[in-house]
Design a protein around this motif. Structure first.
Motif, PDB file in Angstrom:
ATOM      1  N   LYS A 180     -20.102  25.795  75.192  1.00  0.00           N
ATOM      2  CA  LYS A 180     -19.146  26.665  74.515  1.00  0.00           C
ATOM      3  C   LYS A 180     -17.975  25.835  73.990  1.00  0.00           C
ATOM      4  CE  LYS A 180     -20.236  30.619  77.446  1.00  0.00           C
ATOM      5  NZ  LYS A 180     -20.918  31.405  76.437  1.00  0.00           N
ATOM      6  N   ARG A 181     -17.447  26.263  72.876  1.00  0.00           N
ATOM      7  CA  ARG A 181     -16.259  25.617  72.313  1.00  0.00           C
ATOM      8  C   ARG A 181     -15.060  26.022  73.174  1.00  0.00           C
ATOM      9  NH1 ARG A 181     -12.583  27.275  68.397  1.00  0.00           N
ATOM     10  NH2 ARG A 181     -13.762  29.193  68.152  1.00  0.00           N
ATOM     11  N   VAL A 182     -14.283  25.064  73.659  1.00  0.00           N
ATOM     12  CA  VAL A 182     -13.218  25.377  74.582  1.00  0.00           C
ATOM     13  C   VAL A 182     -11.818  25.257  73.968  1.00  0.00           C
ATOM     14  CG1 VAL A 182     -14.541  24.759  76.620  1.00  0.00           C
ATOM     15  CG2 VAL A 182     -13.207  22.995  75.462  1.00  0.00           C
ATOM     16  N   THR A 183     -11.737  24.760  72.761  1.00  0.00           N
ATOM     17  CA  THR A 183     -10.440  24.675  72.091  1.00  0.00           C
ATOM     18  C   THR A 183     -10.362  25.757  71.036  1.00  0.00           C
ATOM     19  OG1 THR A 183     -10.358  22.289  72.436  1.00  0.00           O
ATOM     20  CG2 THR A 183      -8.891  23.205  70.773  1.00  0.00           C
TER      21      THR A 183
ATOM     22  N   SER B 177     -10.821  31.589  89.859  1.00  0.00           N
ATOM     23  CA  SER B 177     -12.130  30.986  90.071  1.00  0.00           C
ATOM     24  C   SER B 177     -13.226  32.028  90.188  1.00  0.00           C
ATOM     25  CB  SER B 177     -12.093  30.148  91.363  1.00  0.00           C
ATOM     26  OG  SER B 177     -13.378  29.655  91.685  1.00  0.00           O
ATOM     27  N   ASP B 178     -14.398  31.677  89.650  1.00  0.00           N
ATOM     28  CA  ASP B 178     -15.649  32.413  89.802  1.00  0.00           C
ATOM     29  C   ASP B 178     -15.788  33.537  88.776  1.00  0.00           C
ATOM     30  OD1 ASP B 178     -18.133  33.058  90.773  1.00  0.00           O
ATOM     31  OD2 ASP B 178     -17.385  34.242  92.450  1.00  0.00           O
ATOM     32  N   GLY B 179     -16.830  33.428  87.975  1.00  0.00           N
ATOM     33  CA  GLY B 179     -17.169  34.479  87.017  1.00  0.00           C
ATOM     34  C   GLY B 179     -16.469  34.383  85.682  1.00  0.00           C
ATOM     35  N   ILE B 180     -15.710  33.318  85.457  1.00  0.00           N
ATOM     36  CA  ILE B 180     -14.993  33.153  84.187  1.00  0.00           C
ATOM     37  C   ILE B 180     -15.866  32.292  83.289  1.00  0.00           C
ATOM     38  CG2 ILE B 180     -12.869  32.359  83.087  1.00  0.00           C
ATOM     39  CD1 ILE B 180     -11.532  32.772  85.880  1.00  0.00           C
ATOM     40  N   LYS B 181     -16.589  32.933  82.379  1.00  0.00           N
ATOM     41  CA  LYS B 181     -17.676  32.272  81.671  1.00  0.00           C
ATOM     42  C   LYS B 181     -17.410  32.024  80.192  1.00  0.00           C
ATOM     43  CE  LYS B 181     -21.040  34.347  84.813  1.00  0.00           C
ATOM     44  NZ  LYS B 181     -22.216  35.233  84.958  1.00  0.00           N
ATOM     45  N   ASN B 182     -16.269  32.495  79.686  1.00  0.00           N
ATOM     46  CA  ASN B 182     -16.015  32.311  78.260  1.00  0.00           C
ATOM     47  C   ASN B 182     -14.523  32.175  77.989  1.00  0.00           C
ATOM     48  OD1 ASN B 182     -14.921  35.096  77.927  1.00  0.00           O
ATOM     49  ND2 ASN B 182     -17.040  35.666  78.372  1.00  0.00           N
ATOM     50  N   ILE B 183     -14.221  31.752  76.781  1.00  0.00           N
ATOM     51  CA  ILE B 183     -12.846  31.503  76.373  1.00  0.00           C
ATOM     52  C   ILE B 183     -12.007  32.769  76.442  1.00  0.00           C
ATOM     53  CG2 ILE B 183     -11.392  30.836  74.422  1.00  0.00           C
ATOM     54  CD1 ILE B 183     -13.747  29.067  73.494  1.00  0.00           C
ATOM     55  N   GLU B 184     -12.591  33.876  76.005  1.00  0.00           N
ATOM     56  CA  GLU B 184     -11.846  35.127  75.939  1.00  0.00           C
ATOM     57  C   GLU B 184     -11.351  35.556  77.321  1.00  0.00           C
ATOM     58  OE1 GLU B 184     -14.818  34.596  74.505  1.00  0.00           O
ATOM     59  OE2 GLU B 184     -14.035  34.398  72.456  1.00  0.00           O
ATOM     60  N   THR B 185     -12.239  35.459  78.315  1.00  0.00           N
ATOM     61  CA  THR B 185     -11.860  35.823  79.679  1.00  0.00           C
ATOM     62  C   THR B 185     -10.832  34.850  80.234  1.00  0.00           C
ATOM     63  OG1 THR B 185     -14.065  36.737  80.058  1.00  0.00           O
ATOM     64  CG2 THR B 185     -12.722  36.313  81.996  1.00  0.00           C
ATOM     65  N   ALA B 186     -11.036  33.565  80.001  1.00  0.00           N
ATOM     66  CA  ALA B 186     -10.087  32.559  80.470  1.00  0.00           C
ATOM     67  C   ALA B 186      -8.691  32.818  79.910  1.00  0.00           C
ATOM     68  CB  ALA B 186     -10.563  31.169  80.081  1.00  0.00           C
ATOM     69  N   LYS B 187      -8.623  33.160  78.645  1.00  0.00           N
ATOM     70  CA  LYS B 187      -7.324  33.388  78.012  1.00  0.00           C
ATOM     71  C   LYS B 187      -6.592  34.582  78.630  1.00  0.00           C
ATOM     72  CE  LYS B 187      -5.138  33.612  73.480  1.00  0.00           C
ATOM     73  NZ  LYS B 187      -4.192  34.678  73.848  1.00  0.00           N
ATOM     74  N   LYS B 188      -7.336  35.610  79.030  1.00  0.00           N
ATOM     75  CA  LYS B 188      -6.706  36.765  79.678  1.00  0.00           C
ATOM     76  C   LYS B 188      -6.002  36.350  80.967  1.00  0.00           C
ATOM     77  CE  LYS B 188      -9.909  40.264  77.861  1.00  0.00           C
ATOM     78  NZ  LYS B 188     -10.996  41.217  78.225  1.00  0.00           N
ATOM     79  N   TYR B 189      -6.643  35.466  81.724  1.00  0.00           N
ATOM     80  CA  TYR B 189      -6.030  34.992  82.961  1.00  0.00           C
ATOM     81  C   TYR B 189      -4.818  34.108  82.678  1.00  0.00           C
ATOM     82  CZ  TYR B 189      -9.728  36.856  85.919  1.00  0.00           C
ATOM     83  OH  TYR B 189     -10.581  37.708  86.583  1.00  0.00           O
TER      84      TYR B 189
ATOM     85  N   MET C  26      -4.528  27.828  71.251  1.00  0.00           N
ATOM     86  CA  MET C  26      -4.411  27.424  72.653  1.00  0.00           C
ATOM     87  C   MET C  26      -5.542  26.478  73.028  1.00  0.00           C
ATOM     88  SD  MET C  26      -4.612  29.796  76.091  1.00  0.00           S
ATOM     89  CE  MET C  26      -3.037  30.599  75.786  1.00  0.00           C
ATOM     90  N   ASP C  27      -5.198  25.358  73.658  1.00  0.00           N
ATOM     91  CA  ASP C  27      -6.198  24.396  74.101  1.00  0.00           C
ATOM     92  C   ASP C  27      -6.628  24.765  75.520  1.00  0.00           C
ATOM     93  OD1 ASP C  27      -7.816  22.290  74.587  1.00  0.00           O
ATOM     94  OD2 ASP C  27      -6.294  20.730  74.358  1.00  0.00           O
ATOM     95  N   ILE C  28      -7.689  25.528  75.615  1.00  0.00           N
ATOM     96  CA  ILE C  28      -8.197  25.992  76.899  1.00  0.00           C
ATOM     97  C   ILE C  28      -8.637  24.824  77.778  1.00  0.00           C
ATOM     98  CG2 ILE C  28     -10.008  27.376  78.020  1.00  0.00           C
ATOM     99  CD1 ILE C  28      -7.999  29.126  76.667  1.00  0.00           C
ATOM    100  N   SER C  29      -9.102  23.752  77.172  1.00  0.00           N
ATOM    101  CA  SER C  29      -9.677  22.636  77.933  1.00  0.00           C
ATOM    102  C   SER C  29      -8.714  22.089  78.974  1.00  0.00           C
ATOM    103  CB  SER C  29     -10.119  21.527  76.981  1.00  0.00           C
ATOM    104  OG  SER C  29      -9.020  20.985  76.273  1.00  0.00           O
ATOM    105  N   LYS C  30      -7.416  22.107  78.691  1.00  0.00           N
ATOM    106  CA  LYS C  30      -6.432  21.541  79.603  1.00  0.00           C
ATOM    107  C   LYS C  30      -6.240  22.393  80.859  1.00  0.00           C
ATOM    108  CE  LYS C  30      -5.725  18.137  76.823  1.00  0.00           C
ATOM    109  NZ  LYS C  30      -6.335  16.822  77.160  1.00  0.00           N
ATOM    110  N   TYR C  31      -6.820  23.581  80.877  1.00  0.00           N
ATOM    111  CA  TYR C  31      -6.735  24.458  82.049  1.00  0.00           C
ATOM    112  C   TYR C  31      -7.969  24.367  82.940  1.00  0.00           C
ATOM    113  CZ  TYR C  31      -2.830  26.898  79.771  1.00  0.00           C
ATOM    114  OH  TYR C  31      -1.631  27.217  79.184  1.00  0.00           O
ATOM    115  N   ILE C  32      -8.996  23.685  82.493  1.00  0.00           N
ATOM    116  CA  ILE C  32     -10.313  23.802  83.118  1.00  0.00           C
ATOM    117  C   ILE C  32     -10.539  22.787  84.246  1.00  0.00           C
ATOM    118  CG2 ILE C  32     -12.811  23.646  82.741  1.00  0.00           C
ATOM    119  CD1 ILE C  32     -11.588  26.102  81.475  1.00  0.00           C
ATOM    120  N   ASP C  33     -10.891  23.323  85.417  1.00  0.00           N
ATOM    121  CA  ASP C  33     -11.498  22.525  86.476  1.00  0.00           C
ATOM    122  C   ASP C  33     -13.005  22.725  86.333  1.00  0.00           C
ATOM    123  OD1 ASP C  33      -8.983  21.956  87.402  1.00  0.00           O
ATOM    124  OD2 ASP C  33      -9.141  23.109  89.245  1.00  0.00           O
ATOM    125  N   TYR C  34     -13.697  21.728  85.837  1.00  0.00           N
ATOM    126  CA  TYR C  34     -15.128  21.840  85.555  1.00  0.00           C
ATOM    127  C   TYR C  34     -15.883  21.627  86.866  1.00  0.00           C
ATOM    128  CZ  TYR C  34     -19.116  21.599  82.331  1.00  0.00           C
ATOM    129  OH  TYR C  34     -20.278  21.849  81.632  1.00  0.00           O
TER     130      TYR C  34
END
Length: 216
Positions: A211-214, A182-194, A1-9
């Motif tokens: 952090k590696r995002v892909t 939004s808020d408190g999502i600091k790593n790939i693992e947490t982002a993927k759960k959402y 999964m390419d997490i980067s495409k989900y990210i609002d930096y």
């Protein structure tokens, strides 16, 4: 999964400098993040920096408390779009919601939506300040206003997104409105759960920078 495409930096602190915004945009472009999310005073700069990339510029409006007059939000939103913003993140008037002045909450959102035309509108409902019934009501108002996204949090309140809250939002709006956690999502693992429970966008701070995002 390419997490980067989900990210609002995201960088919204009041002490953010031009150098910070330059670094933010450079990192977002390098990693292929979907958007940068910044205060409206930096939209022109960010648009110039990201001109030859696919990364969008998102500006917050009525930030961080949402309690200013609707006309002020409309003016700020129009100016941000004029400066080059592709998306607007506005904070609802939480006091109106808690007062059960739902007509004013709807007008606040609808007026901004009308002002920005076909640009993406995310509505920040600040879930940590609301009980379950208020979260559901906020979502129902967003449905009536035909917004594009519900965003859980500003990052300036007690806490941010939780999986439980996102499930409540998803159950209420189904597939009619997308969700930005939004808020408190600091790593790939947490982002993927959402993402696994239906979130379409993740608002991530500069803590994601090293952090590696892909992830395959």
């Amino acid at each position: 999964m390419d997490i980067s495409k989900y990210i609002d930096y995201t960088l919204l602190t009041p002490v953010s400098t031009e150098r910070n915004i330059i670094d933010l945009c450079y990192t977002a472009k390098k990693n292929g993040f979907y958007a940068v999310c910044i205060n409206s005073s930096y939209v022109l700069l960010a648009k110039q920096l990201l001109e030859e990339s696919n990364t969008k510029v998102c500006s917050v409006i009525g930030f961080p408390f949402g309690s200013m007059a609707t006309a002020s939000k409309v003016y700020e939103a129009k100016q941000a779009i004029s400066d080059g913003a592709d998306e607007i993140d506005m904070v609802i008037n939480i006091g109106f919601l808690k007062s059960r002045n739902y007509v004013s909450v709807l007008k606040d959102i609808s007026d901004v939506k009308l002002a920005i035309g076909d640009k993406i509108l995310k509505v920040i409902i600040e879930v940590s300040e609301l009980n379950k019934n208020e979260i559901i009501k906020a979502c129902e108002i967003c449905l009536d206003a035909n917004v594009d996204y519900i965003k859980t949090s500003s990052g300036f309140s007690k806490s941010g997104a939780t999986l439980t809250v996102v499930k409540i939002i998803k159950k209420t709006v189904k597939d009619h409105i997308k969700i930005c956690a939004s808020d408190g999502i600091k790593n790939i693992e947490t982002a993927k759960k959402y993402i696994d429970i239906g979130v379409s966008r993740i608002s991530a701070s500069t803590e994601f920078k090293q952090k590696r995002v892909t992830q395959k």
